[in-house]
Design an enzyme around this catalytic site. Structure first.
Site, PDB file in Angstrom:
ATOM      1  N   ASN A  55      40.795  30.549  31.083  1.00 38.73           N
ATOM      2  CA  ASN A  55      41.323  29.466  31.914  1.00 38.73           C
ATOM      3  C   ASN A  55      41.362  28.161  31.116  1.00 38.73           C
ATOM      4  O   ASN A  55      40.497  27.888  30.281  1.00 38.73           O
ATOM      5  CB  ASN A  55      40.571  29.324  33.250  1.00 38.73           C
ATOM      6  CG  ASN A  55      39.070  29.275  33.127  1.00 38.73           C
ATOM      7  OD1 ASN A  55      38.504  29.760  32.152  1.00 38.73           O
ATOM      8  ND2 ASN A  55      38.420  28.687  34.103  1.00 38.73           N
TER       9      ASN A  55
ATOM     10  N   CYS B 250      44.563  16.719  35.769  1.00 37.44           N
ATOM     11  CA  CYS B 250      45.460  16.840  36.923  1.00 37.44           C
ATOM     12  C   CYS B 250      45.343  18.293  37.377  1.00 37.44           C
ATOM     13  O   CYS B 250      45.937  19.190  36.784  1.00 37.44           O
ATOM     14  CB  CYS B 250      46.876  16.491  36.481  1.00 37.44           C
ATOM     15  SG  CYS B 250      48.037  16.501  37.830  1.00 37.44           S
TER      16      CYS B 250
ATOM     17  N   CYS C  96      45.038  29.809  35.054  1.00 40.90           N
ATOM     18  CA  CYS C  96      44.045  30.885  35.114  1.00 40.90           C
ATOM     19  C   CYS C  96      44.122  31.732  33.844  1.00 40.90           C
ATOM     20  O   CYS C  96      45.180  31.832  33.210  1.00 40.90           O
ATOM     21  CB  CYS C  96      44.315  31.804  36.299  1.00 40.90           C
ATOM     22  SG  CYS C  96      44.082  31.039  37.899  1.00 40.90           S
TER      23      CYS C  96
ATOM     24  N   GLU D 245      44.212  34.926  33.550  1.00 43.53           N
ATOM     25  CA  GLU D 245      45.165  36.042  33.650  1.00 43.53           C
ATOM     26  C   GLU D 245      46.574  35.586  33.284  1.00 43.53           C
ATOM     27  O   GLU D 245      47.314  36.272  32.583  1.00 43.53           O
ATOM     28  CB  GLU D 245      45.199  36.599  35.078  1.00 43.53           C
ATOM     29  CG  GLU D 245      43.889  37.169  35.578  1.00 43.53           C
ATOM     30  CD  GLU D 245      43.015  36.151  36.300  1.00 43.53           C
ATOM     31  OE1 GLU D 245      42.961  34.980  35.865  1.00 43.53           O
ATOM     32  OE2 GLU D 245      42.372  36.543  37.285  1.00 43.53           O
TER      33      GLU D 245
ATOM     34  N   CYS E 124      43.081  35.379  41.502  1.00 42.18           N
ATOM     35  CA  CYS E 124      43.508  34.581  42.655  1.00 42.18           C
ATOM     36  C   CYS E 124      44.865  35.100  43.149  1.00 42.18           C
ATOM     37  O   CYS E 124      45.540  35.885  42.470  1.00 42.18           O
ATOM     38  CB  CYS E 124      43.588  33.105  42.277  1.00 42.18           C
ATOM     39  SG  CYS E 124      45.046  32.687  41.295  1.00 42.18           S
TER      40      CYS E 124
ATOM     41  N   CYS F 137      47.839  34.630  40.766  1.00 45.39           N
ATOM     42  CA  CYS F 137      47.854  35.559  39.632  1.00 45.39           C
ATOM     43  C   CYS F 137      48.245  36.964  40.079  1.00 45.39           C
ATOM     44  O   CYS F 137      48.905  37.693  39.334  1.00 45.39           O
ATOM     45  CB  CYS F 137      46.489  35.581  38.941  1.00 45.39           C
ATOM     46  SG  CYS F 137      46.229  34.111  37.940  1.00 45.39           S
TER      47      CYS F 137
END
Ligand SMILES: O=c1ccn([C@H]2C[C@H](O)[C@@H](CO)O2)c(=O)[nH]1
Ligand SMILES: [Zn+2]
Length: 169
Positions: free
Chosen positions: A80, A85, A91, A93, A125, A128
């Site tokens: 990650n 921001c 992520c 992945e 998530c 992803c």
């Protein structure tokens, strides 16, 4: 699946791949065959753990690693990468998928994901999951714990009733 399943790259081309890897800082893939121990799934998880060491996560302090195995035996890793921001953060992945696609690889066999959380398996998530789905429904997601235990699912298991864009002719 047997460890030998990974040896999809013909023997004669492996040296070439390795040479290619060592001689180029631009190319980011590694070959799994030269890192193989007992099981390809464990090897992929270990590579994801190595990648987790590179995580840039000063905001969440939640490092994640991923290792993406292509059908022709190459591995692209990701971690990650956060940003001040927060919606610009990526992520692990997606970093791995984007690295692979940008190098011309779109056919995937599996992705391993890891975190430092010891009591639950790390799961991708929702965003992803949709990104993984873009490259097929039936390939494998390995969700691990630091002790190398893992849950194994297909992409579509993780995103049932998926959205697939039907383009009209
Ligand atoms: O599967 C996951 C879950 C979370 N994260 C990242 C996003 C963010 O940087 C941090 C906390 O959510 O973990 C991943 O990279 N992959
Ligand atoms: Zn994600």
């Amino acid at each position: 699946m047997a460890a030998s399943d990974l040896c999809e790259v013909p023997t004669e081309s492996r040296g070439c791949e390795l040479k290619h890897k060592m001689s180029s800082l631009v190319h980011t893939e590694t070959s799994l065959s030269d890192k193989m121990t007992d099981s390809w799934e464990l090897d992929l998880i270990k590579l994801s753990q190595e990648a987790m060491g590179k995580a840039y996560c000063p905001y969440s302090k939640f490092p994640v690693g991923a290792a993406l195995l292509t059908t022709d035996g190459k591995v692209f890793t990701g971690c990650n990468v956060e940003n001040a921001c927060s919606n610009l953060g990526l992520c692990a992945e997606r970093v791995a998928v984007n690295k692979a696609v940008s190098e011309g690889y779109r056919n995937f066999k599996a992705i391993a994901v890891c975190s430092e959380v010891v009591d639950t398996y790390i799961t991708p998530c929702g965003g992803c999951r949709q990104v993984l789905l873009e490259f097929g429904q039936t390939w494998i997601v390995l969700m691990s714990k630091p002790d190398l235990s893992y849950e194994k699912r297909t992409v579509v298991d993780l995103i049932p009733m998926p959205f697939v864009l039907k383009i009209r002719d």
